[in-house]
Design an enzyme around this catalytic site. Sequence first.
Site, short mmCIF file in Angstrom:
data_model
loop_
_atom_site.label_atom_id
_atom_site.label_comp_id
_atom_site.label_asym_id
_atom_site.label_seq_id
_atom_site.Cartn_x
_atom_site.Cartn_y
_atom_site.Cartn_z
N GLY A 10 33.43 32.26 27.10
CA GLY A 10 34.35 31.84 28.16
C GLY A 10 33.58 31.76 29.45
N SER A 127 38.05 43.22 38.42
CA SER A 127 38.70 42.72 39.64
C SER A 127 37.66 42.25 40.65
CB SER A 127 39.58 43.79 40.27
OG SER A 127 40.18 43.26 41.44
N GLY A 129 37.89 38.64 41.53
CA GLY A 129 37.96 37.19 41.48
C GLY A 129 36.58 36.57 41.34
N LYS A 181 43.84 48.25 35.19
CA LYS A 181 43.77 46.92 35.82
C LYS A 181 45.18 46.34 35.98
CE LYS A 181 42.44 43.26 37.77
NZ LYS A 181 42.49 41.96 37.27
N HIS A 184 46.57 47.94 38.96
CA HIS A 184 45.86 47.35 40.11
C HIS A 184 46.57 46.05 40.52
CE1 HIS A 184 43.09 44.19 41.52
NE2 HIS A 184 42.34 45.12 42.07
N ASN A 185 46.89 45.23 39.54
CA ASN A 185 47.54 43.96 39.85
C ASN A 185 48.96 44.15 40.38
OD1 ASN A 185 45.15 42.92 38.84
ND2 ASN A 185 46.15 41.24 37.78
N GLU A 188 48.51 44.93 43.82
CA GLU A 188 48.10 43.66 44.48
C GLU A 188 49.34 42.82 44.80
OE1 GLU A 188 44.77 41.60 42.39
OE2 GLU A 188 46.19 39.95 42.17
N ARG A 286 58.63 36.76 43.83
CA ARG A 286 57.93 35.60 43.25
C ARG A 286 58.90 34.80 42.39
NH1 ARG A 286 51.51 36.45 41.80
NH2 ARG A 286 51.01 37.87 43.50
N ARG A 449 79.01 59.22 33.90
CA ARG A 449 78.52 59.05 32.51
C ARG A 449 79.32 59.95 31.56
NH1 ARG A 449 73.82 60.77 31.06
NH2 ARG A 449 73.32 59.19 29.52
N1 NDP Z 1 40.29 34.20 37.98
C1 NDP Z 1 40.37 35.46 38.42
O1 NDP Z 1 40.37 35.74 39.62
C2 NDP Z 1 40.44 36.58 37.45
C3 NDP Z 1 40.69 36.36 36.11
N2 NDP Z 1 40.76 37.43 35.25
C4 NDP Z 1 41.03 37.23 33.83
O2 NDP Z 1 39.83 36.82 33.18
C5 NDP Z 1 40.15 35.95 32.09
C6 NDP Z 1 39.45 34.63 32.31
O3 NDP Z 1 39.91 34.10 33.52
P1 NDP Z 1 39.23 32.85 34.25
O4 NDP Z 1 37.76 32.93 34.15
O5 NDP Z 1 39.88 32.76 35.58
O6 NDP Z 1 39.76 31.66 33.33
P2 NDP Z 1 39.16 30.19 33.15
O7 NDP Z 1 40.25 29.36 32.57
O8 NDP Z 1 38.50 29.73 34.39
O9 NDP Z 1 38.03 30.40 32.04
C7 NDP Z 1 38.29 30.65 30.68
C8 NDP Z 1 37.29 29.89 29.87
O10 NDP Z 1 37.44 30.22 28.49
C9 NDP Z 1 37.35 28.99 27.76
N3 NDP Z 1 37.97 29.16 26.46
C10 NDP Z 1 39.28 29.08 26.13
N4 NDP Z 1 39.45 29.31 24.82
C11 NDP Z 1 38.22 29.53 24.30
C12 NDP Z 1 37.75 29.78 22.99
N5 NDP Z 1 38.59 29.89 21.97
N6 NDP Z 1 36.41 29.94 22.81
C13 NDP Z 1 35.56 29.84 23.85
N7 NDP Z 1 35.94 29.57 25.11
C14 NDP Z 1 37.27 29.43 25.33
C15 NDP Z 1 38.06 28.00 28.65
O11 NDP Z 1 37.76 26.68 28.27
P3 NDP Z 1 38.85 25.53 28.65
O12 NDP Z 1 38.96 25.53 30.14
O13 NDP Z 1 38.25 24.28 28.07
O14 NDP Z 1 40.13 25.94 27.99
C16 NDP Z 1 37.46 28.36 29.99
O15 NDP Z 1 36.21 27.77 30.19
C17 NDP Z 1 41.68 35.85 32.08
O16 NDP Z 1 42.21 36.84 31.23
C18 NDP Z 1 42.06 36.16 33.51
O17 NDP Z 1 43.37 36.63 33.65
C19 NDP Z 1 40.50 38.71 35.66
C20 NDP Z 1 40.22 38.98 36.96
C21 NDP Z 1 40.21 37.95 37.97
O1 5RP Z 2 43.56 39.67 38.10
C1 5RP Z 2 43.52 38.93 39.04
C2 5RP Z 2 43.23 39.43 40.39
O2 5RP Z 2 43.08 40.83 40.40
C3 5RP Z 2 43.81 37.48 38.81
O3 5RP Z 2 43.51 36.66 39.88
C4 5RP Z 2 45.25 37.33 38.37
O4 5RP Z 2 45.43 36.02 37.87
C5 5RP Z 2 46.23 37.58 39.51
O5 5RP Z 2 47.54 37.64 39.03
P1 5RP Z 2 48.59 36.42 39.21
O6 5RP Z 2 47.87 35.18 38.70
O7 5RP Z 2 49.76 36.79 38.38
O8 5RP Z 2 48.90 36.33 40.68
#
Ligand code: NDP
Ligand code: 5RP
Length: 471
Positions: A10, A127, A129, A181, A184-185, A188, A286, A449
């Site tokens: 990913g 955490s 981003g 986590k 934490h959210n 947040e 929300r 009750r």
């Molecule tokens: N963004 C943030 O600020 C934060 C995110 N997270 C968590 O981290 C995780 C990833 O988030 P984020 O990086 O933002 O997500 P993204 O969508 O940016 O990245 C996820 C990646 O995984 C790929 N993917 C999906 N399915 C598969 C698979 N079966 N095999 C291999 N690759 C795959 C996607 O490809 P494609 O796009 O082609 O589907 C994409 O490139 C989530 O659980 C999110 O909630 C945690 C903290 C902060």
């Molecule tokens: O884990 C995070 C930050 O700490 C991600 O950004 C998460 O997606 C935030 O939650 P939501 O998308 O529900 O606002």
Amino acid sequence: MGKSFIGIIGLGVMGRNLALNILDHGFTVSGLDKDLSKVVALKEESKEMASSFDSVENFIHSLEKPKKILFFVPAGHVVDQVIEELLPFLESGDILIDGGNSFFRDTERRQKELKNRNIFFIGMGTSGGESGARHGPSLMIGGDKEAYEHLRSLLEAISAKVEGEPCVDYMGRGAAGHYVKMVHNGIEYGIMELIGECYDFAHRVLKLDEKKISDLFEQWSKEELASYLMEITVHILRKRDDKSNDLLLNKVLDVARQLGTGAWTSEEAFSLQVPAPIIDAAVTMRNLSSRVEERKAYAQHFKSGLVSDISEETFSSPFYEELKKALFLSIICTYAQGFSLLSEASKRYDYSIDLEKVAKVWRGGCIIRSQFLEKIRGAFQANPQLSNLLLDPNIFREIEEKNLLGSLRNFCLYAIKVGLPAYAFLSALSYIDAFRSEKLPANLIQLQRDYFGSHTYERIDLEGTFHTIWE
Ligand SMILES: NC(=O)C1=CN([C@@H]2O[C@H](COP(=O)(O)OP(=O)(O)OC[C@H]3O[C@@H](n4cnc5c(N)ncnc54)[C@H](OP(=O)(O)O)[C@@H]3O)[C@@H](O)[C@H]2O)C=CC1
Ligand SMILES: O=C(CO)[C@H](O)[C@H](O)COP(=O)(O)O
């Protein structure tokens, strides 16, 4: 070519940036994504990146043993799908790490299923981003401690540091990392809603423009309210739209999206009977924001957004101080509710979470990092069994000496008077008012009750349970 220390599946926002961060610290990384263009792009960005793998098998064979594979894929069924794809190539002692926002019950299930095959599954709350992943995230580890030891040097190197201390630690067994986590959210969500309501008050009631509000928030973020969320809010309030002459904020739809972690926190708080009304209010707001058509239809009944206007003279600069103090106390209450939930969950699920460590890893790198977390850490250092932060003598003294409660009450009175929605602030006030009530009307509820359901009640003067024949 040598084998890689770790593999990442990913390579989106988080995976890509974490890979670059890991490479910066001298560890070797292999990357895999179902979207091959992301693997190729990353290889172009960093020549040290070991890629491009067009199959799981090639990816797996590029890893040293025990294989350590970190996922940053969307939470839910995709994680199970990735595990299924990996399973034929995994051996006893391999370590899978889920860095995404997975639901803690899913993590527990995956840990149990993989344990039968002697494969470790670490739930790693992450955490910070995009920029945190790239320059130093806050990491909350849960699962097998022995497996964590294989990762410790890497995770300590890449995490954020505060006064030399890495913002990563072992939170506890099982799904403790993902649980921490999730909370934490929840916090947040609460803080974001409070800042939003504070902005709304400053804008619609005090009639300050965004420039003035951003200056005010900037000042506050150098004082008690110093925090990442205040800082980014200042930037957001000043950001101009590149498609018009206006501020970006004025062009954005007032519907707050969500991926679920805030609602999970509220559901958990209800399930464990821990009061967390600010987090509940933030989730509700929300949800309410998304009811655009209903809001528009109902707004037609009122001439202006506010029920009554208060003359501008009422609000001179001293009132801004009241607003700041109201926000500060409400944020303290939000942390208190989150930590109180963690304290209860730690006992119920036998996680043995050290709350001082939680405060330590949240001080840097994460979205809810703030100056106040130092005081929270101090509170749990002094009393690891503290059930609610509001009972810490230093925090209590700060609230008393600065008359924070008076300011919160004053703010809420004005918000109510003009009809400004301030659900999170009102929840904070009710939370404190209820906590400082030695007596609540729950005796009446006990009897209601018993009246309709023969549920029995307890008395203050006699041991045991009692029932009254009502009719
Ligand atoms: N963004 C943030 O600020 C934060 C995110 N997270 C968590 O981290 C995780 C990833 O988030 P984020 O990086 O933002 O997500 P993204 O969508 O940016 O990245 C996820 C990646 O995984 C790929 N993917 C999906 N399915 C598969 C698979 N079966 N095999 C291999 N690759 C795959 C996607 O490809 P494609 O796009 O082609 O589907 C994409 O490139 C989530 O659980 C999110 O909630 C945690 C903290 C902060
Ligand atoms: O884990 C995070 C930050 O700490 C991600 O950004 C998460 O997606 C935030 O939650 P939501 O998308 O529900 O606002």
